[in-house]
Design an enzyme around this catalytic site. Sequence first.
Site, short mmCIF file in Angstrom:
data_model
loop_
_atom_site.label_atom_id
_atom_site.label_comp_id
_atom_site.label_asym_id
_atom_site.label_seq_id
_atom_site.Cartn_x
_atom_site.Cartn_y
_atom_site.Cartn_z
N ILE A 1 29.39 -17.92 -15.92
CA ILE A 1 30.58 -18.72 -15.64
C ILE A 1 30.53 -19.19 -14.19
O ILE A 1 30.19 -18.41 -13.28
CB ILE A 1 31.86 -17.85 -15.85
N THR B 1 31.66 -19.32 -11.04
CA THR B 1 32.63 -18.68 -10.13
C THR B 1 31.87 -18.31 -8.85
O THR B 1 30.64 -18.37 -8.82
CB THR B 1 33.21 -17.37 -10.72
N LYS C 1 28.10 -2.93 -18.00
CA LYS C 1 28.79 -3.80 -18.96
C LYS C 1 28.66 -3.28 -20.39
O LYS C 1 29.58 -3.46 -21.19
CB LYS C 1 28.30 -5.24 -18.82
N TYR D 1 24.05 -3.57 -13.64
CA TYR D 1 25.05 -4.47 -14.24
C TYR D 1 25.03 -4.34 -15.75
O TYR D 1 26.08 -4.22 -16.40
CB TYR D 1 24.76 -5.91 -13.81
N ASN E 1 39.25 -6.49 -14.61
CA ASN E 1 38.34 -7.64 -14.45
C ASN E 1 37.40 -7.51 -13.24
O ASN E 1 36.30 -8.06 -13.27
CB ASN E 1 39.20 -8.91 -14.30
P1 NAP Z 1 34.34 -13.28 -8.44
O1 NAP Z 1 34.68 -14.73 -8.43
O2 NAP Z 1 33.36 -12.76 -7.45
O3 NAP Z 1 35.70 -12.45 -8.34
C1 NAP Z 1 35.72 -11.06 -8.34
C2 NAP Z 1 36.86 -10.58 -7.46
O4 NAP Z 1 36.82 -9.14 -7.47
C3 NAP Z 1 36.71 -11.02 -6.01
O5 NAP Z 1 37.97 -11.39 -5.47
C4 NAP Z 1 36.18 -9.76 -5.33
O6 NAP Z 1 36.48 -9.69 -3.96
C5 NAP Z 1 36.89 -8.69 -6.12
N1 NAP Z 1 36.28 -7.38 -5.97
C6 NAP Z 1 35.00 -7.08 -5.62
N2 NAP Z 1 34.86 -5.74 -5.51
C7 NAP Z 1 36.07 -5.20 -5.80
C8 NAP Z 1 36.57 -3.87 -5.83
N3 NAP Z 1 35.79 -2.83 -5.53
N4 NAP Z 1 37.87 -3.67 -6.15
C9 NAP Z 1 38.68 -4.72 -6.44
N5 NAP Z 1 38.28 -6.00 -6.41
C10 NAP Z 1 36.98 -6.23 -6.09
O7 NAP Z 1 33.75 -12.84 -9.86
P2 NAP Z 1 33.98 -13.44 -11.34
O8 NAP Z 1 32.80 -14.24 -11.68
O9 NAP Z 1 35.33 -14.00 -11.48
O10 NAP Z 1 33.84 -12.08 -12.16
C11 NAP Z 1 34.98 -11.41 -12.70
C12 NAP Z 1 34.49 -10.46 -13.79
O11 NAP Z 1 33.82 -11.21 -14.80
C13 NAP Z 1 33.49 -9.41 -13.30
O12 NAP Z 1 33.72 -8.18 -13.96
C14 NAP Z 1 32.15 -9.99 -13.74
O13 NAP Z 1 31.17 -9.00 -13.92
C15 NAP Z 1 32.55 -10.63 -15.05
N6 NAP Z 1 31.64 -11.65 -15.50
C16 NAP Z 1 31.35 -12.73 -14.71
C17 NAP Z 1 30.44 -13.67 -15.17
C18 NAP Z 1 30.05 -14.87 -14.34
O14 NAP Z 1 29.04 -15.50 -14.67
N7 NAP Z 1 30.79 -15.24 -13.30
C19 NAP Z 1 29.83 -13.51 -16.42
C20 NAP Z 1 30.17 -12.40 -17.20
C21 NAP Z 1 31.08 -11.48 -16.73
P3 NAP Z 1 35.35 -10.24 -2.91
O15 NAP Z 1 35.22 -11.71 -3.18
O16 NAP Z 1 35.91 -9.91 -1.57
O17 NAP Z 1 34.09 -9.48 -3.25
#
Ligand code: NAP
Length: 250
Positions: A190, A192, A161, A157, A91
């Site tokens: 989302i 977040t 993806k 990105y 993730n």
């Molecule tokens: P988030 O809230 O930023 O959480 C991501 C987590 O991953 C954070 O704890 C971050 O730590 C950690 N991280 C960053 N770099 C890392 C690394 N090199 N190794 C291990 N962990 C790492 O993001 P999220 O929105 O939940 O996203 C989770 C996944 O969903 C991602 O793959 C994202 O691309 C995907 N996604 C998100 C959305 C959206 O709109 N939010 C939409 C589609 C897909 P730090 O906070 O310290 O950086």
Amino acid sequence: MEQLFKGKVALVTGAGSGIGEAIAMLYAGGGAKVIVSDVNEAHGAKVVAAIKDKGGEAAFVKCDVSIADECKQLVDKTLELYGRLDIACNNAGIGGESKPIAEYSVEMYNKVIGINLNSVFYGMKYQLPAMLKSGGGAIVNISSILGVVGTANAAAYVAAKHGVIGLTETAAAEYSAQGVRINAVCPGYINTPLLDMMDAKTKAALIGLHPMGRLGNASEVAELVIWLSSDKASFVTGGHYLVDGAYTAV
Ligand code: NAP
């Protein structure tokens, strides 16, 4: 909550925040022992504490998913702590720059590919042998709507993806007959911390791209991941599934 994962061990990367946190909480609620992995120790510790507060079982293992050896150590540590691996959700991810290709820095391109794409290869490379030893399992890779359609100003990105879906399909072709199901989930935007860098005007514009008229919540993505990870999805492998409020339908 239904005990879908009793006796199973689940691993989530990037589990300290947002979607990963919601997934880790639901795996634990379903009875799994959960490896909460993140590069951010403080975030990870908070999620482990939240799981334990609710009577669940979890441990934090630090891992930077862009480093192959750390992904190997993450699986080794999982086996050391809990003796098996049944479920993995790859993730962790970052957003990268918001610039057109000619202005997108090579450094950030490589960083996003490392964290959002190479990580999924490294993750599965080490998770799959452990799952085969445990008698099978399920992997869910987090892609995005930007894994199925493009958008301006997000080349790295979007490339990463799309690649996650290709890796998912390849892994399913290779391992489904051996009892490991591999699928991808494609969330719309989302709410977040990943979106924190966006101003209110940009967020409002994004809402307008979702016919449902709002952004999604992390728990709404986690519910789909949970189903795909469970035995209820026993004939589901090699697919990618939208949870996007109809973003890609229009
Ligand atoms: P988030 O809230 O930023 O959480 C991501 C987590 O991953 C954070 O704890 C971050 O730590 C950690 N991280 C960053 N770099 C890392 C690394 N090199 N190794 C291990 N962990 C790492 O993001 P999220 O929105 O939940 O996203 C989770 C996944 O969903 C991602 O793959 C994202 O691309 C995907 N996604 C998100 C959305 C959206 O709109 N939010 C939409 C589609 C897909 P730090 O906070 O310290 O950086």
